[in-house]
Design an enzyme around this catalytic site. Structure first.
Site, PDB file in Angstrom:
ATOM      1  N   ASP A  47      36.859  19.554  18.714  1.00  0.00           N
ATOM      2  CA  ASP A  47      35.606  19.764  17.993  1.00  0.00           C
ATOM      3  C   ASP A  47      35.838  19.166  16.609  1.00  0.00           C
ATOM      4  O   ASP A  47      36.408  19.820  15.734  1.00  0.00           O
ATOM      5  CB  ASP A  47      35.279  21.253  17.909  1.00  0.00           C
ATOM      6  CG  ASP A  47      33.996  21.522  17.143  1.00  0.00           C
ATOM      7  OD1 ASP A  47      33.024  20.772  17.330  1.00  0.00           O
ATOM      8  OD2 ASP A  47      33.990  22.473  16.342  1.00  0.00           O
ATOM      9  N   GLU A  66      33.418  16.247  21.232  1.00  0.00           N
ATOM     10  CA  GLU A  66      31.990  16.351  20.952  1.00  0.00           C
ATOM     11  C   GLU A  66      31.546  15.181  20.081  1.00  0.00           C
ATOM     12  O   GLU A  66      32.189  14.828  19.108  1.00  0.00           O
ATOM     13  CB  GLU A  66      31.684  17.662  20.237  1.00  0.00           C
ATOM     14  CG  GLU A  66      30.208  17.883  20.006  1.00  0.00           C
ATOM     15  CD  GLU A  66      29.892  19.248  19.430  1.00  0.00           C
ATOM     16  OE1 GLU A  66      28.838  19.367  18.784  1.00  0.00           O
ATOM     17  OE2 GLU A  66      30.693  20.183  19.623  1.00  0.00           O
ATOM     18  N   HIS A 126      35.444  26.975  15.857  1.00  0.00           N
ATOM     19  CA  HIS A 126      35.786  25.589  16.173  1.00  0.00           C
ATOM     20  C   HIS A 126      36.744  25.514  17.362  1.00  0.00           C
ATOM     21  O   HIS A 126      36.668  24.583  18.157  1.00  0.00           O
ATOM     22  CB  HIS A 126      36.389  24.890  14.951  1.00  0.00           C
ATOM     23  CG  HIS A 126      35.455  24.841  13.783  1.00  0.00           C
ATOM     24  ND1 HIS A 126      34.321  24.048  13.772  1.00  0.00           N
ATOM     25  CD2 HIS A 126      35.481  25.494  12.602  1.00  0.00           C
ATOM     26  CE1 HIS A 126      33.701  24.219  12.616  1.00  0.00           C
ATOM     27  NE2 HIS A 126      34.375  25.092  11.890  1.00  0.00           N
TER      28      HIS A 126
END
Length: 165
Positions: A7, A67, A140
């Site tokens: 992330d 992501e 996260h």
């Protein structure tokens, strides 16, 4: 298969490692890499990339699931995150590790079945799917584990569509 989920962020980059065996998920490890705002941008990017590289080596990662930047109101923040994504991607490809990118709606769909799921729904499903006692913290890290699950779901679905088991 051992998946490293990332992330990406400049201040906090979440990471998670999940092993997938016969469509079953086994959480291996997770955490967050934090950089200091007063550090120079190249140093922050290097620090994040170096730590991700060490994690990939430690766990013999086969693929990185990350992501993508989907939408942001703060363009300068998005540019910094894009630089982090680029640096990590470069380092992983240099190591001959496959890198895949997923949008937030793809991640939400893969993990919850609903592309508009909220953050808590995704985190609850990460906890359930990985058989954890609690939602991984910080957020996260949970997001990075969701990235791992997303890659596993998409690769499994793709294999089924190609006629592989």
């Amino acid at each position: 298969m051992i998946i490293l989920g990332v992330d990406p962020g400049l201040a906090n980059t979440g990471w998670g490692v999940v092993e997938v065996i016969n469509q079953r998920y086994r959480p291996v490890s997770f955490g967050v890499i934090t950089t200091k705002p007063e550090a120079a941008l190249p140093d922050r990017i290097f620090s994040i990339t170096d730590e991700i590289s060490k994690i990939a080596d430690k766990y013999n990662v086969e693929v990185v699931s990350m992501e993508e930047i989907f939408f942001t109101k703060n363009i300068s923040s998005a540019i910094s995150v894009a630089k982090v994504i680029g640096a990590i991607s470069f380092e992983m490809r240099r190591k001959k590790i496959k890198v895949e990118y997923f949008s937030p709606p793809q991640i939400k769909t893969a993990v919850t079945g609903i592309g508009s799921a909220d953050k808590n729904q995704v985190q609850q499903m990460v906890k359930i799917l990985l058989g954890l006692d609690s939602i991984p913290r910080p957020d996260h890290a949970a997001d990075a584990l969701a990235d791992c699950i997303t890659y596993a779901v998409f690769s499994s679905t793709g294999a089924k569509l190609r006629g592989n088991k």
